[in-house]
Enzyme design. Structure first.
Site, PDB file in Angstrom:
ATOM      1  N   HIS A 134      36.691  39.592  54.097  1.00  0.00           N
ATOM      2  CA  HIS A 134      36.785  38.683  52.955  1.00  0.00           C
ATOM      3  C   HIS A 134      36.792  37.242  53.460  1.00  0.00           C
ATOM      4  O   HIS A 134      37.408  36.928  54.480  1.00  0.00           O
ATOM      5  CB  HIS A 134      38.061  38.987  52.151  1.00  0.00           C
ATOM      6  CG  HIS A 134      38.309  37.967  51.083  1.00  0.00           C
ATOM      7  ND1 HIS A 134      37.361  37.657  50.141  1.00  0.00           N
ATOM      8  CD2 HIS A 134      39.371  37.161  50.837  1.00  0.00           C
ATOM      9  CE1 HIS A 134      37.843  36.714  49.350  1.00  0.00           C
ATOM     10  NE2 HIS A 134      39.058  36.393  49.744  1.00  0.00           N
ATOM     11  N   GLU A 147      37.787  38.507  38.778  1.00  0.00           N
ATOM     12  CA  GLU A 147      38.990  37.877  38.229  1.00  0.00           C
ATOM     13  C   GLU A 147      38.571  36.841  37.196  1.00  0.00           C
ATOM     14  O   GLU A 147      39.388  36.076  36.715  1.00  0.00           O
ATOM     15  CB  GLU A 147      39.873  37.285  39.331  1.00  0.00           C
ATOM     16  CG  GLU A 147      39.197  36.228  40.172  1.00  0.00           C
ATOM     17  CD  GLU A 147      40.062  35.001  40.296  1.00  0.00           C
ATOM     18  OE1 GLU A 147      41.113  35.104  40.909  1.00  0.00           O
ATOM     19  OE2 GLU A 147      39.660  33.945  39.764  1.00  0.00           O
ATOM     20  N   CYS A 196      40.625  39.100  44.718  1.00  0.00           N
ATOM     21  CA  CYS A 196      39.305  39.106  45.354  1.00  0.00           C
ATOM     22  C   CYS A 196      38.837  40.479  45.805  1.00  0.00           C
ATOM     23  O   CYS A 196      37.780  40.593  46.406  1.00  0.00           O
ATOM     24  CB  CYS A 196      39.286  38.152  46.545  1.00  0.00           C
ATOM     25  SG  CYS A 196      39.462  36.439  46.057  1.00  0.00           S
TER      26      CYS A 196
END
Ligand SMILES: [Zn+2]
Lengths: 354, 128
Positions: A237, A81, A113
């Site tokens: 994550h 990103e 993400c």
């Protein structure tokens, strides 16, 4: 035909900033932050580092472990990103620098993400379909949190690269299952031309992160007919230290199964490189031949990609060929003051005429 | 506009692609057409990404494009397998930079052309 990771590598910068340093700047209590987020320090890119240079270094290490001719790689996807250009791909620079051009398909991916795991998903399919011999996916970021925002404590820099292939003698971790869980959920975003992202505060927890990560994890395990007891290691994550542990608990995993890839307290959230770095760190440290690894990414907006890998003997041959992620995290590092950090991250308004 | 020059130098800046004299073995980056030994028989050669600091200098009054990086060091690095390059030293406190120190060559952003121009990437070194 088995398809899996035949080479992998990770990179994080040498610069760090501690929670205490950021907290002192904004008048927060560092102990509250550390307890609340389970974060101690984060990586900061040098002034000459960006997503392209981080992706390059991770890819270079992956190529060493794979031991293949870069020209045989049919695709390169960099998920981030924080691509340095709004228009002009990151992948072309990396592929040119590593000698992978011109017979190659390149695209930059974006999905908050989870842009890195998206690349992994597509690379796996390219090889599985027989369209390509090898394909490389990279998740890398140099993300920014707005000054004084809670995100400033976690937004870090780093990434991992994975080369997928089907050579029986080269597979390090075979892909057994893949699954994606996606809905439209506005938990975190950044409008065009805005420097810093916005987020939905508490909305980023239950309806976003936990719903997607836990659903993806539960569904892929159901698909595989496995429970947390059958899987040795799990990677989720890592927006902070707490979330992955809690998601893991909800899926039946113990902290010890997550710890080998739980790099976030000392590197921060490397965004597209977060769960990829968790996978790399797990392969680098705890994974033994025969072990199963569950990896679940999360990208705001929102979705999760899930993979179940089976580690093969070759892990023992390739592990020590290049610097391991935990060694980079614990190794040579330089702590920045908030002022130096603000300069490194371009948070200071400069007068170009001075 | 630095695009044409940057584009032309991509092989040497991105991949340390120089050349080597087939007669005497000397290695060059940037590549040369004629070797000081007189030979014109040179072949493409990718230089190594490991080396040692031969000498260095510290820049305290840099050109405008590097003003926010001061002070920084520029070193002449002797590479394993032949050839020397001149490059910026990154990721290393100035007091750690010494002649003879082992360095790794790293791929970094060398400069950005103003606020809207291209980013130019290339090699630097850092003490291991
Ligand atoms: Zn010669």
């Amino acid at each position: 035909m088995a398809v899996g990771i035949i080479g992998y590598g990770a990179y994080v910068p040498r610069y760090r900033i501690k929670v205490e340093e950021i907290a002192a700047q904004w008048g927060d209590d560092p102990e509250v932050i550390k307890r609340g987020l389970l974060l101690y320090e984060k990586t900061v890119p040098a002034q000459d580092e960006d997503t392209i240079t981080i992706a390059y270094q991770a890819a270079k290490y992956a190529l060493v472990r794979a031991g293949i001719d870069p020209k045989e790689i049919g695709a390169l996807y960099i998920g981030s990103e924080s691509h340095p250009y709004a228009v002009k791909p990151s992948g072309t620079v990396v592929a040119e620098a590593l000698g992978m051009v011109p017979d190659i398909h390149i695209a930059d991916y974006e999905f908050a993400c989870k842009a890195g795991s998206e690349g992994m998903f597509v690379c796996y399919s390219h090889v599985k379909s027989g369209n390509m011999k090898y394909a490389m996916a990279i998740g890398a970021d140099t993300s920014q949190g707005a000054p004084a925002d809670a995100l400033e404590y976690s937004a870090a820099a780093g990434g991992s690269a994975f080369i997928f292939g089907s050579d029986e003698d080269k597979i390090i971790a075979e892909v057994l299952y893949t699954y994606s869980f996606t809905t439209d959920t506005p938990d975190f975003w950044r409008r065009d031309q805005q420097m810093y992202p916005q987020h939905g505060g508490r909305f980023t927890g239950e309806p976003a992160y936990f719903k997607h990560v836990v659903s993806a994890g539960r569904n892929i395990m159901e698909m595989a007919g496995l429970t947390a007891k059958d899987i040795q290691w799990a990677v989720f994550h890592m927006p902070n230290g707490k979330f992955p542990l809690r998601a893991g608990r909800q899926l039946g995993f113990k902290k010890e199964q997550i710890e080998p890839g739980w790099v976030v307290p000392w590197q921060g959230n490397t965004y597209s490189g977060s769960s990829p770095n968790g996978l790399t760190a797990t392969l680098d440290s705890a994974a033994k031949p025969g072990d199963l690894i569950l990896m679940v990414s999360f990208g705001s907006g929102a979705g999760s990609d899930a993979f179940i890998f089976k580690v093969r003997d070759r892990i023992n041959e390739v592990r020590d060929m290049v610097p391991k992620l935990w060694d980079l995290i614990r190794g040579k590092k330089f702590y920045l003051t908030y002022g130096q950090y603000a300069k490194f991250r371009g948070k200071i308004h400069l007068n170009p005429n001075v | 506009m630095i695009v044409p020059r940057h584009y032309k130098e991509i092989p040497q800046r991105y991949r340390l692609q120089g050349n080597r004299c087939k007669a005497c073995g000397r290695v060059f980056l940037p590549p040369r057409k004629i070797c000081p030994c007189g030979s014109e028989d040179l072949e493409d050669y990718n230089l190594s990404w490991k080396g040692k600091i031969l000498t260095f200098t510290i820049i305290r009054v840099p050109p405008a494009q590097f003003k926010y990086q001061k002070p920084y060091a520029v070193a002449v690095v002797e590479l394993e397998g032949g050839g020397t390059i001149q490059c910026q030293v990154t990721d290393t406190p100035l007091e750690e930079i010494e002649i003879g120190k082992e360095v790794e060559i790293v791929f970094r952003k060398i400069l950005s052309e103003g606020e809207a121009g291209i980013h130019c990437y290339g090699y630097k070194c850092r003490v291991v």
